[in-house]
Write a protein that holds these residues in place. Structure first.
Motif: not given
Length: 419
Positions: A251-252, A315-321, A287-291, A297-301
């Motif tokens: 995907r990347a 259940e997936l929790e993504i803590r934005r760092g 190293l890219n905010e858009e990606w 989203q890809h990971l959650r799906r």
């Protein structure tokens, strides 16, 4: 840890570069050498009394006292942070902000040195004691020279770099980049892959964003000999771990560095017991905010879809760092040039991109910023003091405590002279 880098060629100053300030250069080196023993003592005191993120109360009191000795009143910010300003001639002409973080890590020190941590289970294993002592040393030099430069220097002593949401974000939210607004922000970090006396820089994207992943996979446990009666969350989790790697590999954009790692997997079953659920923890970095947002989203799906297809749920929790760290190219070029003037071309190297994260990235997203690395390994070429940061044997060569403050002061003077 990124590689040691390669020597940078000398850059011919442009016509717009500040004229050489040889008298100031020699003066800064003299002051740094004269204060070296005191700076080492500051660092050793800080090292012996480490405090965890957002608990830096005694550290703040100590730093406040040192600033008072220099005639600099300090203002509290972000709980356990401090800000002070050195005013030169015509204080409003230009402002350079200097940042040092102050928190330590939950690590038990294994070094047997006189300044070993006196707080059990807490250690300055990432060099923040060096950063704080260096900034105090640079402040001492700049106060001595305040009649020699125009503009102001904002000293930012930051709490909580090692813990989300990061002290830098809190300081910015409380207005640290205003009144006065800095034209540039400089940050320094120890680097045991280089000997003391050398520094490393990289223009553009340098360090990664960091997100924490917390995933719970739920199935139906039971006897390991009767899998047909169960929904095995261990198997589902295993499929997720493997399948998730295609987000990075397929995907990347291959030109965009990305890392997806799961470092913790807990399945409380037994040799013949399938558990009801599996718990995982991991990290995603890029190293890219858009990606970065797209990958979330890809990971959650992927997690939810794969679990459902196998009869389980998750259940997936993504803590934005922290965001990715980008060194502004023009400022980095000026910083490199000034470092060459101070240390010589052979002692200034270009660094590789590094997939670790640093909350200085918040400053780099909000202002013109440059984050550079200070060599701390033994300067005698013996190969000593190369233990990585975040390890219980990390330590630095005392020579770094002379180079760090002097270089930071010189970079500041050069940047203040920029028109």
């Amino acid at each position: 840890m990124a590689g040691g880098g390669k020597p940078r060629p000398y850059i011919v100053p442009s016509a717009n570069s500040p004229k050489p300030m040889n008298h100031l250069l020699s003066r800064v080196k003299q002051l740094a050498a004269e204060a070296a023993a005191d700076t080492v003592a500051l660092r050793q005191h800080l090292h012996a009394h480490p405090e965890l993120s957002f608990e830096e109360h005694k550290t703040v009191a100590f730093v406040t006292g040192e600033l008072q000795k220099l005639g600099l009143p300090a203002q509290p910010i972000a709980g356990t942070g401090l800000v002070a300003v050195i005013e030169g001639r015509n204080p409003g002409a230009r402002t350079v902000a200097l940042r040092a973080d102050m928190d330590a890590l939950p690590i038990t020190e294994q070094n047997e040195v006189p300044y070993k941590s006196q707080n059990p289970g807490v250690m300055h294993a990432c060099g923040h004691d060096v950063h704080t002592a260096s900034l105090l040393g640079a402040a001492r030099i700049l106060v001595s020279l305040k009649d020699e430069f125009e503009g102001s220097v904002k000293l930012m002593f930051q709490p909580g770099e090692e813990r989300l949401p990061g002290g830098a974000s809190l300081m910015i939210a409380e207005g640290v980049l205003e009144n006065p607004k800095p034209n540039s922000v400089l940050g320094q970090h120890v680097f045991p892959m280089l000997p003391a006396g050398k520094v490393g820089l990289r223009a553009g994207r340098y360090m990664a964003s960091t997100d924490e992943l917390y995933l719970t996979v739920r199935g139906k446990g039971g006897h390991g000999a009767m899998p047909e009666q169960n929904v095995d969350p261990v198997l589902v989790a295993a499929h997720i771990i493997v399948a998730a790697q295609q987000i990075v590999s397929r995907r990347a954009n291959p030109k965009m560095p990305s890392v997806l790692s799961f470092g913790k997997v807990i399945a409380q079953g037994a040799t013949n017991v399938i558990p009801n659920e599996v718990y995982l923890e991991g990290t995603f970095r890029t190293l890219n905010e858009e990606w970065r947002n797209e990958a979330h989203q890809h990971l959650r799906r992927l997690c939810e879809g794969l679990a459902e297809s196998m009869g389980a749920s998750c259940e997936l929790e993504i803590r934005r760092g922290y965001p990715y760290l980008e060194n502004e190219p023009a400022l980095t070029a000026r910083t490199e040039q000034a470092a060459i003037e101070y240390l010589g071309a052979d002692n200034v190297v270009e660094l590789d991109q590094w997939m670790a994260a640093e909350d200085f990235a918040y400053f780099s997203q909000a202002a013109s910023a440059c984050f550079y690395r200070l060599g701390t390994a033994a300067a005698d070429g013996s190969g000593r003091l190369t233990a990585s940061v975040h390890t219980p044997t990390f330590d630095v060569d005392p020579h770094a405590l002379e180079v760090g403050p002097g270089l930071m002061a010189w970079l500041t003077l050069r940047e203040l002279a920029e028109k």
